[in-house]
Design a protein around this motif. Structure first.
Motif, PDB file in Angstrom:
ATOM      1  N   ALA A   1       0.745  -1.233   0.260  1.00 19.06           N
ATOM      2  CA  ALA A   1       0.057   0.129  -0.045  1.00 19.06           C
ATOM      3  C   ALA A   1       0.891   1.280  -0.043  1.00 19.06           C
ATOM      4  CB  ALA A   1      -0.955  -0.165   1.081  1.00 19.06           C
ATOM      5  N   ARG A   2       2.049   1.206   0.769  1.00 19.35           N
ATOM      6  CA  ARG A   2       2.997   2.376   0.758  1.00 19.35           C
ATOM      7  C   ARG A   2       4.092   2.328   0.226  1.00 19.35           C
ATOM      8  NH1 ARG A   2       3.650   3.123   6.761  1.00 19.35           N
ATOM      9  NH2 ARG A   2       3.658   0.880   7.120  1.00 19.35           N
ATOM     10  N   GLY A   3       4.732   0.937  -0.490  1.00 14.29           N
ATOM     11  CA  GLY A   3       5.763   0.710  -1.277  1.00 14.29           C
ATOM     12  C   GLY A   3       7.101   1.027  -0.378  1.00 14.29           C
ATOM     13  N   VAL A   4       6.929   0.875   1.041  1.00 19.56           N
ATOM     14  CA  VAL A   4       8.023   1.148   1.662  1.00 19.56           C
ATOM     15  C   VAL A   4       8.431  -0.051   2.594  1.00 19.56           C
ATOM     16  CG1 VAL A   4       7.954   3.569   1.968  1.00 19.56           C
ATOM     17  CG2 VAL A   4       6.781   2.248   3.704  1.00 19.56           C
ATOM     18  N   PRO A   5       9.488  -0.323   3.240  1.00 21.41           N
ATOM     19  CA  PRO A   5       9.924  -1.178   4.064  1.00 21.41           C
ATOM     20  C   PRO A   5       9.258  -1.200   5.337  1.00 21.41           C
ATOM     21  CG  PRO A   5      11.910  -0.592   2.866  1.00 21.41           C
ATOM     22  CD  PRO A   5      10.763   0.402   2.824  1.00 21.41           C
ATOM     23  N   VAL A   6       8.707  -2.302   6.043  1.00 20.45           N
ATOM     24  CA  VAL A   6       8.263  -2.199   7.387  1.00 20.45           C
ATOM     25  C   VAL A   6       8.707  -3.538   8.027  1.00 20.45           C
ATOM     26  CG1 VAL A   6       6.217  -0.715   6.917  1.00 20.45           C
ATOM     27  CG2 VAL A   6       5.942  -3.207   6.684  1.00 20.45           C
TER      28      VAL A   6
ATOM     29  N   THR B   1       6.499  -0.957  12.263  1.00 20.47           N
ATOM     30  CA  THR B   1       7.508  -0.119  12.286  1.00 20.47           C
ATOM     31  C   THR B   1       8.246   0.117  10.984  1.00 20.47           C
ATOM     32  OG1 THR B   1       8.089  -0.922  14.534  1.00 20.47           O
ATOM     33  CG2 THR B   1       9.548   0.470  13.370  1.00 20.47           C
ATOM     34  N   ALA B   2       8.185   1.343  10.638  1.00 20.30           N
ATOM     35  CA  ALA B   2       8.890   1.756   9.047  1.00 20.30           C
ATOM     36  C   ALA B   2      10.440   1.541   9.333  1.00 20.30           C
ATOM     37  CB  ALA B   2       8.593   3.038   8.851  1.00 20.30           C
ATOM     38  N   LEU B   3      11.056   1.013   8.271  1.00 22.21           N
ATOM     39  CA  LEU B   3      12.430   0.574   8.114  1.00 22.21           C
ATOM     40  C   LEU B   3      13.126   1.506   6.952  1.00 22.21           C
ATOM     41  CD1 LEU B   3      12.300  -3.216   8.241  1.00 22.21           C
ATOM     42  CD2 LEU B   3      12.691  -1.752  10.048  1.00 22.21           C
ATOM     43  N   PRO B   4      14.302   1.667   7.335  1.00 22.47           N
ATOM     44  CA  PRO B   4      15.227   2.394   6.155  1.00 22.47           C
ATOM     45  C   PRO B   4      14.747   1.760   4.742  1.00 22.47           C
ATOM     46  CG  PRO B   4      16.456   1.781   7.993  1.00 22.47           C
ATOM     47  CD  PRO B   4      15.358   1.108   8.270  1.00 22.47           C
ATOM     48  N   GLU B   5      15.178   2.447   3.764  1.00 21.14           N
ATOM     49  CA  GLU B   5      14.733   1.757   2.383  1.00 21.14           C
ATOM     50  C   GLU B   5      15.667   0.775   2.093  1.00 21.14           C
ATOM     51  OE1 GLU B   5      13.568   1.093  -1.300  1.00 21.14           O
ATOM     52  OE2 GLU B   5      12.545   2.181   0.333  1.00 21.14           O
ATOM     53  N   HIS B   6      17.092   0.850   2.470  1.00 20.40           N
ATOM     54  CA  HIS B   6      18.091  -0.263   2.317  1.00 20.40           C
ATOM     55  C   HIS B   6      17.768  -1.608   3.098  1.00 20.40           C
ATOM     56  CE1 HIS B   6      20.099   0.132   6.070  1.00 20.40           C
ATOM     57  NE2 HIS B   6      19.798   1.615   5.917  1.00 20.40           N
TER      58      HIS B   6
END
Length: 391
Positions: free
Chosen positions: A13-18, A31-36
């Motif tokens: 849904a957000r395209g980001v690592p979690v 929890t949101a994680l850094p892109e890498h």
């Protein structure tokens, strides 16, 4: 002390690592994680919900001699393809045959908590369908019959109240009031295997029908150009439409048109899988016939071009509907998880604190296909595999 399961992947849904932590049956933390922190192509999604499964990996839910232990085995096999909840589907047969199948499902739910959770309801497809060639599909003509409330009550008793969906043809004698009685009893009335006129389709919707079962299949090969039962169901905002997105049951252009007509929120992906789904490709004996299962999940009667059931699983359907209809992974997941859960009235999965801890970790390859790496049900890992090396 409740064990904690921690999973990391990209949120579609957000395209980001979690990172998602599940404590018991619920998600405790997101929890949101850094892109890498998470590789591209590694996705975390809610568990998939399949409204129509006739069998899988060698287990036939419509066998003449039902295997109660086979239902638990089927549940475990479905976990391996990301399905955490499903509707076992009992199809047109004699009253005695269908009753045995329903009793076996009820017994499996009573004896195995894992099965009881996996089965939010049973789908009865037929026997109250069109007897015509085409709309009848592969259902045996000799067992097609008009709706009978006394018989349905006997089916519901055998299922111990677990029947949640009934697929029927609304043009069958007495079908419209029968739909009203289904709805009043809390059962979802679905239109399918029908040759109904547009007027009868509208009457079924007015009576409370809410679903079109595998729209575009179980129909005539040729239809009038405009006034027909497919257009009428597409136009009815009250109806969600389930579709078999394997590229064999419906052409890709039709799937795209159906998704555009209904909108993502009214499309439900189903497998309609039979016992050969999940089996290795090759020639098999099934229902007294020789059939060929191809590597691209098509089942043909041996020596013919004719389909002999579906070998699709929902995780494969995700990539296919993305390719065919141009939808995002988040939209495909809605079709295979959120939308069917909402129709059934069960809590939909989500990557949110407090949501059910039914989660699937996927790896997407360069061709857009998905592989299940881990499945978690109610906070417990039920499937975990080492990913295959990249090709």
């Amino acid at each position: 002390m409740t064990a904690t399961v921690v999973m990391s992947g990209r949120d579609p849904a957000r395209g980001v690592p979690v990172e998602v932590a599940a404590a018991g049956e619920r998600i405790a933390r997101v929890t949101a994680l850094p892109e890498h922190a998470v590789p591209q192509g590694l996705w975390l999604i809610p568990g998939l919900v399949d409204l129509q499964i006739n069998g899988f990996a060698g287990t036939d839910l419509n066998a003449a001699d039902p295997d109660v232990s086979g239902v638990a085995r089927l549940v475990r096999e479905l976990h391996s393809v990301g399905v955490t909840r499903f509707c076992p589907t009992v199809c047109t047969q004699s009253r005695e045959h269908m009753t045995r199948a329903l009793r076996a499902l009820a017994m499996a739910c009573r004896s195995e908590p894992q099965v009881a959770y996996a089965v939010p309801g049973v789908h009865v497809e037929g026997p109250y369908i069109s007897p015509e060639d085409g709309p009848r599909g592969a259902h045996p003509r000799e067992h097609v019959r008009p709706p009978d409330w006394e018989e349905f009550e006997a089916f519901q008793e055998a299922a111990e109240g677990r029947i949640r969906i009934v697929t029927l043809a609304p043009e069958a004698p007495g079908a419209i009031p029968f739909i009203g009685r289904l709805v009043a009893s809390g059962v979802i009335a679905a239109i399918g295997h029908t040759a109904a006129s547009p007027e009868i389709i509208r009457a079924a919707v007015a009576a409370g029908a809410r679903l079109s079962t595998h729209l575009g299949n179980g129909s005539h090969a040729l239809l009038p150009r405009h006034p027909n039962y497919i257009w009428e169901q597409l136009a009815a905002d009250e109806l969600s439409a389930s579709i078999i997105a394997d590229g064999h049951h419906l052409p890709s252009s039709v799937i795209k048109a159906f998704v555009r007509a209904k909108g993502v929120e009214r499309i439900i992906l189903v497998s309609d899988a039979v016992a050969l789904a999940g089996m290795p490709p090759g020639e098999h004996a099934w229902l007294g016939q020789r059939v060929v299962l191809t590597a691209d999940q098509r089942i043909n009667l041996a020596g013919t071009p004719y389909l002999a059931g579906s070998a699709l699983d929902l995780v494969s359907a995700l990539g296919k509907v993305m390719s065919f209809a141009g939808v995002t992974l988040a939209e495909a997941v809605a079709m295979a998880s959120t939308n069917p859960a909402l129709l059934l009235g069960v809590e939909a999965g989500a990557l949110e604190e407090g949501a059910p801890a039914d989660l699937v970790l996927l790896r997407q390859d360069q061709e857009g296909r998905f592989e299940v790496l881990q499945t978690v049900v109610s906070g417990e890992t039920v499937c975990c595999r080492t990913p295959a090396p990249p090709v």
